[in-house]
Write an enzyme that holds these catalytic residues in place. Structure first.
Site, PDB file in Angstrom:
ATOM      1  N   LYS A   1       0.846  -1.192   0.000  1.00 29.04           N
ATOM      2  CA  LYS A   1       0.000   0.000   0.000  1.00 29.04           C
ATOM      3  C   LYS A   1       0.884   1.246   0.000  1.00 29.04           C
ATOM      4  O   LYS A   1       1.779   1.390   0.831  1.00 29.04           O
ATOM      5  CB  LYS A   1      -0.907   0.019   1.238  1.00 29.04           C
ATOM      6  CG  LYS A   1      -2.072  -0.931   1.147  1.00 29.04           C
ATOM      7  CD  LYS A   1      -2.949  -0.860   2.388  1.00 29.04           C
ATOM      8  CE  LYS A   1      -3.864   0.333   2.365  1.00 29.04           C
ATOM      9  NZ  LYS A   1      -4.841   0.307   3.488  1.00 29.04           N
ATOM     10  N   ILE A   2       0.585   2.115  -0.939  1.00 25.59           N
ATOM     11  CA  ILE A   2       1.373   3.330  -1.142  1.00 25.59           C
ATOM     12  C   ILE A   2       0.435   4.533  -1.154  1.00 25.59           C
ATOM     13  O   ILE A   2      -0.612   4.494  -1.817  1.00 25.59           O
ATOM     14  CB  ILE A   2       2.135   3.250  -2.476  1.00 25.59           C
ATOM     15  CG1 ILE A   2       3.165   2.117  -2.428  1.00 25.59           C
ATOM     16  CG2 ILE A   2       2.812   4.572  -2.813  1.00 25.59           C
ATOM     17  CD1 ILE A   2       3.851   1.873  -3.741  1.00 25.59           C
TER      18      ILE A   2
END
Length: 214
Positions: free
Chosen positions: A83-84
């Site tokens: 997750k970014i």
């Protein structure tokens, strides 16, 4: 539509698995911190018991830090998705990781343009936060419609992962629009099965059967 469970709680994951309602899991630093203990052990355990994708979030804010963290996190299991955050440096990280064959989930998306940029950077998933938009007077479902149209127009393979789900209607409306995934808290996913007419109908059937067998 796939259902991901938005949690870091092992008991919730196992309970939803028994119902066949876990295609994957999404976590974040807040959810992991609520469980206490060693977050790394908790995250690895989730990756072990879930066969589908497990989103683990980086906390760095530069592309270099995000990529470095991602390369560590993918060691937790073959099903890890990174997750970014949807920031300029996050797009650089998403592109870099995509080129390395590492799956990404670009999160904190609040506009169709942000989703388009994430898809162009090669994101595996893009996570629009519908509940948070609704909370400030915007229409979260309108955003899902816009993203679906854009992705279909240009045949992006990036999947729409509806996040910040507050109630079953968010999931139902997203499914009608054609979102690929909804990530849902355990308490909300348990509401899916409930309907007052089901409860009253079952009660009547049981009452009638009891009278018949007396």
């Amino acid at each position: 539509m796939e259902f991901f469970l938005d949690t870091a709680n092992i008991d919730e994951i196992r309970a939803a698995q028994r119902q066949g309602l876990v295609d994957g899991v999404t976590t974040n630093p807040t959810l992991l911190s609520r469980e206490g203990g060693d977050w790394r052990k908790q995250a690895k355990r989730i990756c072990e018991i879930v066969s589908g994708p497990v989103s683990l979030e980086v906390v760095g804010t530069t592309a270099e830090d995000m990529v470095r963290e991602a390369e560590d996190l993918v060691g937790f299991g073959p099903n890890v998705v990174i997750k970014i955050p949807m920031i300029a440096e996050g797009l650089v990280a998403a592109k870099t990781l995509s080129e390395k064959g590492i799956k990404t989930n670009v999160t904190l998306v609040f506009s169709a343009m942000q989703a388009l940029l994430a898809a162009k950077a090669g994101a595996t998933y893009v996570s629009p936060f519908v509940g948070r938009l609704d909370a400030i007077g915007h229409d979260g479902m309108q955003l899902i419609e816009q993203i679906r149209t854009i992705f279909d127009n240009y045949e992006f393979e990036t999947k729409i992962l509806v996040a910040s789900v507050r109630d079953p209607m968010h999931v139902q409306d997203s499914a009608l629009i054609g979102a690929d995934v909804a990530t849902v808290p355990y308490k909300v996913i348990q509401q899916f099965v409930k309907h007052p007419l089901t409860d009253t109908g079952l009660a009547q059937f049981l009452k009638d059967w009891e009278q018949f067998t007396e």
